[in-house]
Design an enzyme around this catalytic site. Structure first.
Site, short mmCIF file in Angstrom:
data_model
loop_
_atom_site.label_atom_id
_atom_site.label_comp_id
_atom_site.label_asym_id
_atom_site.label_seq_id
_atom_site.Cartn_x
_atom_site.Cartn_y
_atom_site.Cartn_z
N GLU A 1 30.70 42.30 41.48
CA GLU A 1 30.70 43.69 41.99
C GLU A 1 29.28 44.26 42.04
O GLU A 1 28.92 44.99 42.97
CB GLU A 1 31.63 44.55 41.13
CG GLU A 1 33.10 44.15 41.35
CD GLU A 1 34.06 44.87 40.43
OE1 GLU A 1 33.89 44.77 39.20
OE2 GLU A 1 34.99 45.55 40.93
N GLU B 1 39.54 39.20 37.51
CA GLU B 1 40.15 40.27 36.71
C GLU B 1 41.66 40.14 36.54
O GLU B 1 42.19 40.41 35.48
CB GLU B 1 39.82 41.65 37.31
CG GLU B 1 38.40 42.13 37.05
CD GLU B 1 37.40 41.67 38.10
OE1 GLU B 1 37.72 40.72 38.85
OE2 GLU B 1 36.30 42.25 38.15
#
Ligand code: 3HC
Ligand code: NAI
Length: 698
Positions: free
Chosen positions: A104, A124
């Site tokens: 990210e 995740e």
């Protein structure tokens, strides 16, 4: 940690190099370091910024140890927005594993370069959350919704070449990440390349999200995070960037507060903690250059395959040349599977089958082995004869291991002159596929022998759990108790099919009766006969209909019928019509009036039986810590990972409620439902299993 991010200035370029070993997790110090670094670069006139990592990797993600604790500013989404909004040209240089929050940060940078060995991903969902720092909004804008959904919902790692093809990274180049990042930034400045903020890209084209959610739900088997992640990606298509980020955060927080997130993170850390034992500290394993396996049946051939795939030469001993040839056939078949799946090359296949694997019927050929694993028939007398012979031929210091499922390792060790060199190595079927290895410690097993068992398991890619000696060790002992609880419910009115359905809805890949059909009903039958011969406590409720089923020649999938009928194939299982009449006859003979069970009661009884026996296993020291039981059930028995394991699940339910249930049921059947002393103690002291894990951390 003042220098979690080291600032360096080279000409027009500022370099922010993370230094937070071992994996440059984006903990509070790193986040502050990145914010400060961006401020400083902008203040001191740099034109570009390079973000990279020192040591083995670029950021491997958020610091998972911070989850569940009060949030600390700056939070990662803010850091990503700050980087993306910078007027400077920001380049990320990736190596190692740029995962989760790491990717990210990279996606918030304006350009991305990576070394060829780098891997990227958004894992995740595997720990029960979703990318929460813009990943669900930025990745689909960069590579399109379909590709982003696949990467986000699977959590898989993507190699640099594929990432470049998809457009996640702009360039792949060999070299030191700092150096290639710097050179790339300098060349971009020289070309006058523009800032490229992903947030400025238009909304990505939507897909059929109803279909995507339905397909993800079907694959997720009750796990929330992949489904929530699809909803976040949907927001990327439907909302302006900032509102999409807000929606992502909302969904992220829902998952962060879920039991599934706790369960999955427990699994992540326990998987790593399970091999950390005080008795292994500072103990070097013995050399392992060649191993031998005795008995090339179902288990022996799988164990040999696993060792060969780990690069170890294997000598396999069987009783006759024909049996040896049959064993070779099974092993070669397994290796062909590995070749087909790309786990080994054709050249490796040839070397393994022609050089590394040797078949013999002569014990003298076992003299060079550093470790010998016995996987012959499950009979104490046979095992004792074999171990006496092994003791005579094995070289001094060679380790003798048994793959027994239930038998007493101490009794086996006694027939040798070297009980300190004897241990149990309990693999699970199929041994070259299943990840669990119970390393069973006898009374006399030496610490370096235990360490060697763990070393072998690690080389084979197994999760090794230390177990003490008892009937069934950790896993099979607990299995036989929860299966008994299920059998009792059947006597009282439930059906095997309702029980399987209830447990599959809980997340097990298969219910206990479908599993029994797969393993072979004859195995349980043989065990019941053995126990009958040893003498069964008269207070134990007996359940005979499975014996009748076996007497009728129904052994499960291998005979085409067991609890289910497999005429339509293994997947198209339908109830075997012979089963319910056998059950009804037994109920009638025992004078039992059947009653209805709700799925909830089935689950509560089944799980309470599992937890209660597990608490006995921990209390008796057969398992060192609750987490050892959790990992056994997760990796050997198909326990749904997102519940963390039976004892993590028990903590999340509340131990007092569980004990109250057990005490209620004990009024009808005090023998089966005798509460575990450890469970009573924890409830009395207002503690739980996680407390025990913490107190026993090494
Ligand atoms: N946070 C905290 N500790 C971490 C960590 C993380 N993200 N990742 C790894 N560690 C720790 C491990 O617990 C281990 O600690 P130990 O030595 O005390 O046992 C140590 O780092 C080394 O890890 P491994 O033994 O796993 O080392 P490997 O080289 O085998 O694997 C890895 C490295 C591929 C990075 C692997 O550790 C991994 O998959 N880590 C998790 C990655 C991940 O899930 N990232 C996403 C985090 S969530 C997120 O970013 C949220 C965001 O979207 C907001
Ligand atoms: P199997 O019956 O498939 O294989 C046993 C093999 O041992 C046969 O090929 C036989 O020829 C050989 N054998 C018998 N006596 C021998 C001797 N004296 N010397 C050399 N070879 C001999 O049995 P399976 O299922 O492989 O089980 C082996 C052991 O593994 C047992 O102790 C069993 O309890 C244990 N085990 C079995 C599991 C399973 O799911 N089948 C799982 C975990 C452990």
């Amino acid at each position: 940690m003042a220098d979690a991010v080291v600032y360096e200035r080279v000409g027009d370029v500022a370099i922010l190099q993370a230094n937070n070993p071992p994996v440059n997790a984006l903990g509070i110090d790193v986040r502050k370091g990145l914010m400060d670094g961006m401020d400083r670069a902008e203040a001191d006139g740099a034109k570009a910024v390079v973000i990279c990592g020192a040591g083995r990797t670029y950021f491997a993600g958020a610091d998972i140890r911070e989850f569940g604790k009060p949030p600390m500013e700056p939070m990662l989404p803010g850091v990503c927005d700050r980087i993306e909004a910078s007027p400077l040209l920001v380049v990320s240089a990736l190596h190692g594993t740029a995962l989760g929050g790491g990717l990210e940060v990279a996606l918030s940078s304006h350009y991305r370069i990576a070394v060829p060995s780098a891997r990227v991903g958004l894992p995740e969902v595997l720990i029960g959350i979703l990318p929460g720092a813009g990943g669900t909004q930025r990745l689909p804008r960069v590579i399109g919704v379909s590709a982003a959904l696949e990467i986000i919902t699977s959590g898989r790692q993507v190699g640099a070449a594929e990432a470049e093809r998809l457009g996640i990274i702009d360039r792949v180049q060999d070299g030191d990440p700092r150096d290639i990042g710097l050179a790339y930034a300098q060349s971009l400045l020289a070309e006058g390349a523009p800032r490229r903020a992903v947030c400025d890209l238009p909304n990505p084209e939507p897909v059929d999200f109803d279909a995507a959610i339905a397909a993800t739900k079907a694959r997720a088997r009750g796990q929330m995070s992949p489904v929530w992640a699809v909803r976040a990606v949907q927001a990327a298509c439907e909302l302006p960037f900032d509102q999409g980020l807000a929606r992502e955060r909302e969904l992220f927080m829902e998952l962060m507060q879920s039991d599934q997130r706790e369960g999955l993170i427990h699994a992540f850390f326990s998987e790593r903690a399970v091999s950390k034992l005080p008795e292994l500290k500072g103990v070097a394993p013995r050399a392992l250059d060649a191993i031998a396996v005795l008995g090339g049946g179902t288990m022996g051939s799988g164990i040999a395959t696993s060792a060969l795939l780990a690069g170890l030469p294997v000598t396999m001993l069987e009783v006759t040349p024909e049996a040896a040839e049959a064993a070779r056939g099974r092993i070669v078949g397994n290796l062909e599977g590995a070749l087909k799946r790309g786990k080994i090359s054709a050249a490796q296949f040839d070397t393994i089958t022609q050089e590394a694997l040797r078949l013999t019927t002569d014990y003298a050929d076992l003299g060079a082995a550093d470790l010998i694993i016995e996987a012959v028939f499950e009979e104490m007398e046979v095992k004792k004869q074999v171990f006496a012979k092994l003791d005579a031929v094995a070289k001094p210091g060679a380790i003798l291991a048994s793959n027994t499922s239930y038998l007493d390792i101490n009794e086996i060790a006694q027939v040798t002159s070297r009980p300190a060199d004897v241990l149990g190595l309990h693999f699970f079927s199929p041994a070259h596929v299943m990840k669990l290895l119970e390393v069973v410690v006898g009374d006399a097993t030496a610490p370096d022998v235990l360490a060697t068992g763990f070393d072998l398991g690690k080389r084979m890619g197994k999760i090794c759990v230390r177990a003490g000696v008892c009937d069934g060790f950790i896993g099979n002992r607990i299995l036989s108790t929860y299966r008994t609880a299920a059998d009792h419910m059947i006597l009282d009115g439930a059906s095997p099919y309702q029980i399987d359905d209830a447990l599959e809805a809980f997340g097990f890949a298969m219910g206990p009766y479908a599993v029994a059909d797969l393993a072979g009903l004859d195995i349980g039958w043989a065990m019941r006969k053995r126990k009958q011969a040893e003498g069964i406590d008269p207070r134990a409720r007996q359940c005979d209909y499975p014996d009748r089923l076996c007497e009728g020649g129904h052994f499960g999938q291998k005979t085409g019928k067991g609890f289910y009928d497999y005429a339509g194939g293994a997947r198209a299982r339908v109830p075997n019509p012979d089963v319910m009449p056998l059950i009804e006859a037994e109920r009638a003979a025992k004078g039992i009036t059947p009653r209805d069970f709700t799925d909830d009661e089935i689950l509560r009884r089944y799980m309470a039986a599992m937890v209660n026996e597990a608490a006995k296993v921990v209390g008796e020291g057969i398992a060192r810590r609750p987490l050892d039981v959790d990992m056994t059930l997760l990796f050997g028995y198909g326990f749904p990972r997102y519940h963390g394991g039976p004892l993590k699940w028990a903590d999340l339910q509340g131990l007092p409620e569980l004990l109250a249930d057990i005490r209620t049921w004990a009024q009808d059947d005090p023998y089966f439902w005798e509460p575990a002393p450890l469970l009573e103690q924890l409830v009395a002291e207002n503690r739980n299993f996680e407390d025990l894990n913490r107190e026993n951390a090494t």
